[in-house]
Scaffold this active site. Structure first.
Site, short mmCIF file in Angstrom:
data_model
loop_
_atom_site.label_atom_id
_atom_site.label_comp_id
_atom_site.label_asym_id
_atom_site.label_seq_id
_atom_site.Cartn_x
_atom_site.Cartn_y
_atom_site.Cartn_z
N ASN A 328 0.84 -1.20 0.00
CA ASN A 328 0.00 0.00 0.00
C ASN A 328 0.88 1.26 0.00
O ASN A 328 0.76 2.14 0.86
CB ASN A 328 -0.94 -0.01 1.20
N HIS A 361 -8.12 3.21 9.42
CA HIS A 361 -8.66 1.92 9.01
C HIS A 361 -10.04 1.66 9.61
O HIS A 361 -10.88 1.03 8.97
CB HIS A 361 -7.70 0.79 9.41
#
Length: 461
Positions: A328, A361
């Protein structure tokens, strides 16, 4: 595969096909409108009524960025965006239906984009004020010019809702978005090799994910039958669970890269040494000068700016610290650029960055346990990297790398169980059934490493 996953994959494949047409649109205004319209349609399909969350967040942040003090707009935007992200994930407590999971992905990427845009506006404002007084070299002045831009209300919507990256990323700066509209690089690059280099991963990752999920489903962890299995089987289950988790993430990240490649987003001449998430890092004067089609045809191009993942390196580098740089990558760039480098206390930068990553998240305890334990894992790893990797060579070094690789994957797999189980009760039940063996082992490993390091220093003295 559930219905949400089928819709998610269908939208990504549709976006890939659209790119063939999208990259050929020559009119800038049409390109902005079509890209945003398709992106909004994707958001509406996965969100329905909950698209209001995305609109509210975008409108309020656009007002902050455009009308607040440019010296502080990035702070206000950062605070509002993360507060709204928290509210968005706790709407059930306010009597509002909880948004679909894919809307959560949209809101996550919106947060990165809108906060990044606020920082860019802040930098643009400061650069404009210093421009006349600057004593920099021509190259540095040219780089400053790439930071400056004018922004209107509708431009925020064009950027946020562009179909490239609206669902799951990758993150790219507003400057990159402007370049994809106004620079002609996508007309001259041969994107087929870049596309093929991504496509061959898809059947491998897809096959691994489906097979592993069929034979070792995560839901099995919560059953009575699982608890009756042997300790070694219960402990071993962290490995297929992490395989399922990362194959799913890898598959999604590669698809999002392909969407950008086909659409011509993030392509730059290779000589400018683009950086993931950022864009060109050198030769700005040369970039400015090369405008003729004959010259542009001769250049080599790459898509590093929207590059998110190195699958092989993420799995096979020997340390967690190295592996995180390959996973990522554009989000890692955002965290490094806007959290790590700007956090005022250097001693706590890593902890603050990991905390913000967990907040981004979600609100589940599993995110905080998984990401929050990374700084502690790095403590033992840095110690053993010095013991095993620094002064070894030949066969001893290769064996040491294999040992570090095993330790890295074991820790990642153990942490990932918290990330996928999410809820405190499920996490504690699983960790209790394996007697918290992994953290106990690594604490012992840390103190053993400290002892061996002292012994080494004594011998050297």
């Amino acid at each position: 595969m559930n219905l949400d996953d089928m819709i998610y994959l269908s939208l990504l494949f549709f976006s890939m096909g659209l790119g063939v047409y999208y990259r050929k649109i020559s009119n800038v205004e049409n390109k902005k409108k079509i890209g945003a319209a398709v992106g909004f349609l994707i958001v509406f399909i996965v969100s329905g009524f909950h698209t209001l969350h995305v609109l509210i967040s975008t409108i309020i942040n656009a007002c902050i960025i455009l009308y607040a003090d440019k010296r502080k707009c990035h702070i206000y935007t950062f605070a509002f965006s993360f507060l709204y992200l928290f509210f968005f994930r706790t709407t059930a407590f306010f009597g509002i239906p909880y948004p679909p999971s894919h809307t959560n992905l949209v809101q996550m990427m919106l947060t990165l984009k809108i906060v990044g845009l606020a920082f860019e506006v802040n930098s643009s404002s400061e650069t404009t004020k210093r421009k006349e007084e600057s004593t920099k070299s021509a190259e540095e002045k040219c780089e400053d010019e790439t930071v400056c831009f004018d922004l209107e209300f509708i431009d925020v919507f064009y950027y946020v809702f562009n179909y490239c990256g609206v669902l799951t990323g990758p993150y790219f700066r507003y400057r990159t978005f402007l370049d994809h509209l106004h620079k002609p690089y996508h007309l001259y690059d041969n994107y087929i090799p870049a596309l093929v280099s991504k496509l061959y991963w898809l059947p491998l990752l897809g096959g691994v994910h489906l097979l592993a999920n069929y034979y070792w489903p995560l839901s099995y962890v919560s059953t009575e039958e699982f608890l009756s299995r042997s300790f070694f089987y219960r402990y071993w289950y962290i490995w297929p669970s992490f395989l399922i988790f990362r194959s799913r993430i890898f598959f999604g990240l590669i698809l999002t890269e392909i969407v950008c490649i086909v659409g011509g987003m993030g392509v730059y001449p290779a000589f400018s040494k683009p950086k993931s998430g950022h864009g060109p890092t050198q030769d700005f004067e040369k970039l400015k000068e090369i405008t003729e089609p004959e010259d542009l045809k001769k250049l080599d191009y790459d898509y590093t700016t929207i590059h998110c993942l190195n699958p092989y390196e993420a799995d096979f580098v020997p340390t967690m610290r190295e592996a995180m740089k390959h996973w990522n990558i554009t989000v890692q760039y955002w965290l490094a650029n806007y959290i790590y480098k700007r956090f005022p206390h250097k001693k706590f930068r890593t902890t603050a960055t990991m905390l913000m990553s967990a907040v981004w998240h979600g609100v589940y305890s599993g995110y905080y346990f998984c990401i929050g334990t990374v700084p502690f894992a790095l403590m033992y790893e840095d110690l053993w990297s010095k013991l095993l990797l620094e002064k070894n060579e030949g066969l001893a070094l290769q064996v040491s790398r294999l040992v570090m690789l095993f330790l890295k994957m074991q820790m990642f797999s153990y942490q990932a169980m918290a990330f996928v189980l999410l809820e405190v009760r499920k996490i504690i039940n699983y960790y209790n059934c394996v007697y918290h063996c992994v953290p106990i082992f690594y604490v012992g490993l840390y103190f053993l490493g400290k002892y061996l390091m002292r012994q080494r220093k004594c011998k050297e003295q």
